[in-house]
Design a protein around this motif. Structure first.
Motif, PDB file in Angstrom:
ATOM      1  N   ILE A  82       0.844  -1.189   0.000  1.00  0.00           N
ATOM      2  CA  ILE A  82       0.000   0.000   0.000  1.00  0.00           C
ATOM      3  C   ILE A  82       0.885   1.248   0.000  1.00  0.00           C
ATOM      4  O   ILE A  82       1.993   1.236   0.536  1.00  0.00           O
ATOM      5  N   PRO A  83       0.418   2.339  -0.590  1.00  0.00           N
ATOM      6  CA  PRO A  83       1.278   3.530  -0.740  1.00  0.00           C
ATOM      7  C   PRO A  83       1.267   4.431   0.482  1.00  0.00           C
ATOM      8  O   PRO A  83       0.953   5.614   0.406  1.00  0.00           O
ATOM      9  N   ASN A  84       1.676   3.883   1.626  1.00  0.00           N
ATOM     10  CA  ASN A  84       1.745   4.684   2.851  1.00  0.00           C
ATOM     11  C   ASN A  84       2.602   3.956   3.886  1.00  0.00           C
ATOM     12  O   ASN A  84       2.256   3.903   5.056  1.00  0.00           O
ATOM     13  N   LEU A  85       3.727   3.426   3.458  1.00  0.00           N
ATOM     14  CA  LEU A  85       4.490   2.498   4.294  1.00  0.00           C
ATOM     15  C   LEU A  85       5.861   3.020   4.714  1.00  0.00           C
ATOM     16  O   LEU A  85       6.679   2.239   5.209  1.00  0.00           O
ATOM     17  N   ALA A  86       6.126   4.304   4.540  1.00  0.00           N
ATOM     18  CA  ALA A  86       7.486   4.792   4.822  1.00  0.00           C
ATOM     19  C   ALA A  86       7.921   4.444   6.242  1.00  0.00           C
ATOM     20  O   ALA A  86       8.975   3.827   6.445  1.00  0.00           O
ATOM     21  N   PHE A 107      13.660   8.404  12.455  1.00  0.00           N
ATOM     22  CA  PHE A 107      12.830   8.558  11.261  1.00  0.00           C
ATOM     23  C   PHE A 107      12.514  10.033  11.019  1.00  0.00           C
ATOM     24  O   PHE A 107      12.573  10.509   9.875  1.00  0.00           O
ATOM     25  N   LEU A 108      12.181  10.768  12.073  1.00  0.00           N
ATOM     26  CA  LEU A 108      11.911  12.196  11.922  1.00  0.00           C
ATOM     27  C   LEU A 108      13.148  12.935  11.423  1.00  0.00           C
ATOM     28  O   LEU A 108      13.051  13.815  10.554  1.00  0.00           O
ATOM     29  N   LEU A 109      14.319  12.584  11.956  1.00  0.00           N
ATOM     30  CA  LEU A 109      15.544  13.235  11.509  1.00  0.00           C
ATOM     31  C   LEU A 109      15.880  12.855  10.069  1.00  0.00           C
ATOM     32  O   LEU A 109      16.450  13.666   9.324  1.00  0.00           O
ATOM     33  N   ALA A 110      15.519  11.633   9.670  1.00  0.00           N
ATOM     34  CA  ALA A 110      15.719  11.239   8.267  1.00  0.00           C
ATOM     35  C   ALA A 110      14.845  12.088   7.344  1.00  0.00           C
ATOM     36  O   ALA A 110      15.253  12.422   6.218  1.00  0.00           O
ATOM     37  N   ILE A 111      13.644  12.434   7.809  1.00  0.00           N
ATOM     38  CA  ILE A 111      12.791  13.339   7.036  1.00  0.00           C
ATOM     39  C   ILE A 111      13.491  14.669   6.816  1.00  0.00           C
ATOM     40  O   ILE A 111      13.536  15.197   5.695  1.00  0.00           O
ATOM     41  N   PHE A 112      14.050  15.224   7.897  1.00  0.00           N
ATOM     42  CA  PHE A 112      14.756  16.503   7.776  1.00  0.00           C
ATOM     43  C   PHE A 112      15.928  16.385   6.801  1.00  0.00           C
ATOM     44  O   PHE A 112      16.166  17.280   5.982  1.00  0.00           O
ATOM     45  N   LEU A 113      16.665  15.289   6.912  1.00  0.00           N
ATOM     46  CA  LEU A 113      17.838  15.101   6.058  1.00  0.00           C
ATOM     47  C   LEU A 113      17.432  15.000   4.590  1.00  0.00           C
ATOM     48  O   LEU A 113      18.068  15.602   3.713  1.00  0.00           O
ATOM     49  N   LEU A 114      16.359  14.268   4.311  1.00  0.00           N
ATOM     50  CA  LEU A 114      15.906  14.111   2.923  1.00  0.00           C
ATOM     51  C   LEU A 114      15.369  15.419   2.359  1.00  0.00           C
ATOM     52  O   LEU A 114      15.663  15.776   1.205  1.00  0.00           O
ATOM     53  N   MET A 115      14.565  16.136   3.155  1.00  0.00           N
ATOM     54  CA  MET A 115      13.966  17.365   2.646  1.00  0.00           C
ATOM     55  C   MET A 115      15.026  18.433   2.386  1.00  0.00           C
ATOM     56  O   MET A 115      15.071  19.034   1.300  1.00  0.00           O
ATOM     57  N   ALA A 116      15.897  18.678   3.366  1.00  0.00           N
ATOM     58  CA  ALA A 116      16.933  19.703   3.194  1.00  0.00           C
ATOM     59  C   ALA A 116      18.023  19.236   2.235  1.00  0.00           C
ATOM     60  O   ALA A 116      18.470  19.993   1.367  1.00  0.00           O
ATOM     61  N   LEU A 146       3.959  18.964   9.522  1.00  0.00           N
ATOM     62  CA  LEU A 146       4.694  18.198  10.520  1.00  0.00           C
ATOM     63  C   LEU A 146       3.930  18.159  11.838  1.00  0.00           C
ATOM     64  O   LEU A 146       3.843  17.104  12.483  1.00  0.00           O
ATOM     65  N   LEU A 147       3.360  19.276  12.259  1.00  0.00           N
ATOM     66  CA  LEU A 147       2.630  19.309  13.522  1.00  0.00           C
ATOM     67  C   LEU A 147       1.395  18.412  13.485  1.00  0.00           C
ATOM     68  O   LEU A 147       0.973  17.895  14.526  1.00  0.00           O
ATOM     69  N   TRP A 148       0.824  18.224  12.325  1.00  0.00           N
ATOM     70  CA  TRP A 148      -0.278  17.275  12.193  1.00  0.00           C
ATOM     71  C   TRP A 148       0.224  15.833  12.276  1.00  0.00           C
ATOM     72  O   TRP A 148      -0.562  14.918  12.490  1.00  0.00           O
ATOM     73  N   GLY A 149       1.504  15.619  12.086  1.00  0.00           N
ATOM     74  CA  GLY A 149       2.058  14.270  12.190  1.00  0.00           C
ATOM     75  C   GLY A 149       1.967  13.470  10.913  1.00  0.00           C
ATOM     76  O   GLY A 149       1.992  12.231  10.950  1.00  0.00           O
ATOM     77  N   PHE A 150       1.903  14.135   9.760  1.00  0.00           N
ATOM     78  CA  PHE A 150       1.825  13.436   8.472  1.00  0.00           C
ATOM     79  C   PHE A 150       3.241  13.027   8.041  1.00  0.00           C
ATOM     80  O   PHE A 150       3.780  13.502   7.047  1.00  0.00           O
ATOM     81  N   VAL A 151       3.840  12.137   8.805  1.00  0.00           N
ATOM     82  CA  VAL A 151       5.265  11.862   8.643  1.00  0.00           C
ATOM     83  C   VAL A 151       5.559  11.040   7.388  1.00  0.00           C
ATOM     84  O   VAL A 151       6.619  11.213   6.769  1.00  0.00           O
ATOM     85  N   ASN A 152       4.676  10.136   7.001  1.00  0.00           N
ATOM     86  CA  ASN A 152       4.918   9.380   5.773  1.00  0.00           C
ATOM     87  C   ASN A 152       4.926  10.307   4.565  1.00  0.00           C
ATOM     88  O   ASN A 152       5.744  10.162   3.648  1.00  0.00           O
ATOM     89  N   PHE A 153       4.010  11.248   4.544  1.00  0.00           N
ATOM     90  CA  PHE A 153       3.981  12.230   3.457  1.00  0.00           C
ATOM     91  C   PHE A 153       5.278  13.020   3.407  1.00  0.00           C
ATOM     92  O   PHE A 153       5.872  13.209   2.339  1.00  0.00           O
ATOM     93  N   LEU A 154       5.742  13.495   4.559  1.00  0.00           N
ATOM     94  CA  LEU A 154       6.963  14.301   4.584  1.00  0.00           C
ATOM     95  C   LEU A 154       8.184  13.496   4.161  1.00  0.00           C
ATOM     96  O   LEU A 154       9.072  14.009   3.469  1.00  0.00           O
ATOM     97  N   PHE A 155       8.236  12.229   4.576  1.00  0.00           N
ATOM     98  CA  PHE A 155       9.329  11.360   4.126  1.00  0.00           C
ATOM     99  C   PHE A 155       9.272  11.223   2.603  1.00  0.00           C
ATOM    100  O   PHE A 155      10.303  11.276   1.920  1.00  0.00           O
ATOM    101  N   GLY A 156       8.066  11.066   2.070  1.00  0.00           N
ATOM    102  CA  GLY A 156       7.906  10.958   0.623  1.00  0.00           C
ATOM    103  C   GLY A 156       8.326  12.220  -0.103  1.00  0.00           C
ATOM    104  O   GLY A 156       8.927  12.159  -1.191  1.00  0.00           O
TER     105      GLY A 156
END
Length: 518
Positions: A82-86, A107-116, A146-156
């Motif tokens: 399914i497309p929501n497995l990050a 995982f949260l820090l990986a999001i920051f690393l990928l986005m920046a 991020l405050l909503w907690g949509f972490v899979n979206f942000l990782f994507g």
């Protein structure tokens, strides 16, 4: 001697050109920004993101499922592409070598690393140099999504930036190599989050159309053939979609008011202090506008079409789609990151460079400081609640009572909607508010707990426990009696005693834990 001094000064000035850094210089700046951005995540026990405790509870289930008879009794794992497995693919393996709380933070820090990092890589690919300008992405890491907690979206979205940079960097390489890497990244994007994958497809479409148009080959057979060849990277994902799509899985489609789409732009910086966030947004808009007016802002021609295409998509995008809400809240962040990566500023005056860099650095540090203060305050209020949930007997059934319209992100207090999910981690408990949407999570309730979860909602329990009404037929009381405990997720005068069959276990500043008499 004078010649040596002049050459040394010239070399010093060259090193201080923030728009053309060496890899080492840029890496040091990037590392410093990343460490500052990581501070709020590192100093709290549970990051106060609305959906985050719910997701972290699922990570616990997936990590220790085979060792917990209670979790096997309550829940079933249903692994599908399914497309929501990050988070599901990253955190459980990490949790086997480190505590779950730190795996979630990683995982949260990986999001920051990928986005920046993805934004910086895109800028380097388009302009051929490392520039401090691309570090503007760090200003946007703490945003409303991020405050909503949509972490899979942000990782994507972080993967989207990396995939876009990769496609452009490899555009002149052998077709088989380019398509192989792009297909792997497209598959990773799809598994991370569907929105990120779809947005990437639009970015590539816009980039390729722009490229062939500038070459005068858009309507030639060769150009159309290459455009179709670029689309081959999406074939594995499209095949997967066809093979796994369930009938009627699209869910409700709905649009919010059109004027809200302008308001949503503010989401990219919206945090806890409205006046400061408005000032931040106004400053960033003014910076881009002033640089464009002064003709020192350069936008990559290759990215104009993708940006315009995404703007059109945003205007047409619904608010509810594929069982997801706030769908159109997400595109402004993508547009902002792409704009930073696709733009460059040329200030020949090094003094102005330094002043602008100092102003933006001060803004960044202040924003991180505000988030850190807010998060540490929320963490102190979470601590007694987490301790109370940790004292629950293993395998407890925990109901949740929440006031109507309680799903929000407050600037004054930590989000309480999903904190009951921490009981899953602490006591292998059954919590009926866990996310178990078939097309979004590889998790479902077993019977009879599916029926129990559907027997009454958190709002039903709230009306019964706090308001003392809404149970004329006795169904809510009957549903509540099948649980062991109930968590009331707001400040309220709860009714206890013989009338309700409830006894106080812990009365907290923002919640109350009650034991149900049997």
């Amino acid at each position: 001697m004078a010649s040596f001094s002049q050459s040394g000064t010239a070399a010093m000035r060259a090193r201080l050109d923030l728009t053309d850094l060496t890899l080492g210089q840029f890496a040091l700046l990037f590392a410093a920004c990343f460490l500052i951005a990581a501070l709020p995540v590192l100093v709290v026990a549970t990051p106060p993101l609305l959906d985050y405790p719910n997701h972290l509870a699922r990570m616990h289930i997936e990590t220790v499922y085979q060792r917990s008879p209670f979790l096997q009794q309550f829940y079933a794992l249903d692994w599908r592409p399914i497309p929501n497995l990050a988070m599901d693919l990253v955190v459980p393996p990490l949790a086997r070598i480190m505590p779950l709380a730190w795996a979630g933070k990683a995982f949260l820090l990986a999001i920051f690393l990928l986005m920046a990092g993805g934004t910086a890589a895109l800028h380097r690919t388009l302009f051929g140099r490392w520039s401090a300008w691309s570090l503007l992405a760090f200003l946007l890491l703490y945003n409303r999504i991020l405050l909503w907690g949509f972490v899979n979206f942000l990782f994507g979205i972080g993967l989207l930036m990396v995939a876009t940079a990769s496609w452009i960097a490899l555009r002149e390489r052998a077709l088989w190599l380019r398509l192989l890497i792009a297909a792997l990244l497209a598959l990773a994007l799809y598994l991370a989050h569907l929105f990120a994958f779809a947005t990437y497809a639009f970015v590539i479409l816009g980039y390729e159309i722009s490229r062939f148009y500038r070459q005068g080959r858009l309507f030639s057979l060769g150009g159309l053939g290459e455009l179709c060849a670029s689309g081959l990277q999406f074939v594995p994902v499209l095949a997967l979609l066809v093979l796994t799509a369930a009938p009627g899985s699209g869910g409700e489609i709905g649009w919010s008011r059109f004027v809200r789409k302008l308001d949503l732009l503010f989401n990219i910086v919206d945090n806890y202090h409205r006046w400061f966030d408005i000032a931040t947004f106004a400053l960033l808009v003014a910076l881009f506008a002033a640089a464009a007016f002064a003709r020192v802002l350069k936008l990559s021609r290759a990215m104009v079409a993708p940006l315009l295409l995404l703007c059109l998509v945003q205007l047409a995008m619904p608010n509810r789609l594929f069982n997801g809400t706030g769908v159109d809240h997400r595109m402004p962040l993508v547009l902002a990151l792409l704009l930073i990566g696709a733009s460059s500023i040329a200030l020949a005056d090094r003094r102005r460079q330094s002043l602008l860099a100092a102003l933006l650095a001060l803004l960044f540090v202040t924003r991180i400081g505000i988030v850190t203060v807010s998060w540490t305050g929320f963490d102190r209020s979470y601590a007694p609640l987490a301790a109370a949930l940790a004292r629950l007997p293993p395998g407890s059934l925990l109901a949740v009572a929440s006031p109507p319209a309680s799903v929000h992100v407050s600037t004054e207090e930590g989000p309480m909607t999903h904190v009951a999910s921490l009981a899953v981690i602490a006591a292998d408990a059954f919590v009926p508010t866990l996310f178990v949407f078939p097309d979004q999570q590889p998790l479902r309730f077993r019977e009879p707990y599916t029926a129990l979860a559907h027997s009454a909602s958190p709002e039903d329990f709230w009306r019964f426990i706090v308001d003392g009404k809404g149970d004329e037929a006795g169904g809510v009381a009957a549903a509540l009696s099948r649980y062991d405990y109930v968590l009331v997720t707001d400040q309220a005068a709860v009714r206890t005693g013989d009338a309700t069959g409830l006894d106080i276990v812990a009365r907290l500043a923002d919640a109350a834990l009650l034991k149900i008499r049997h």
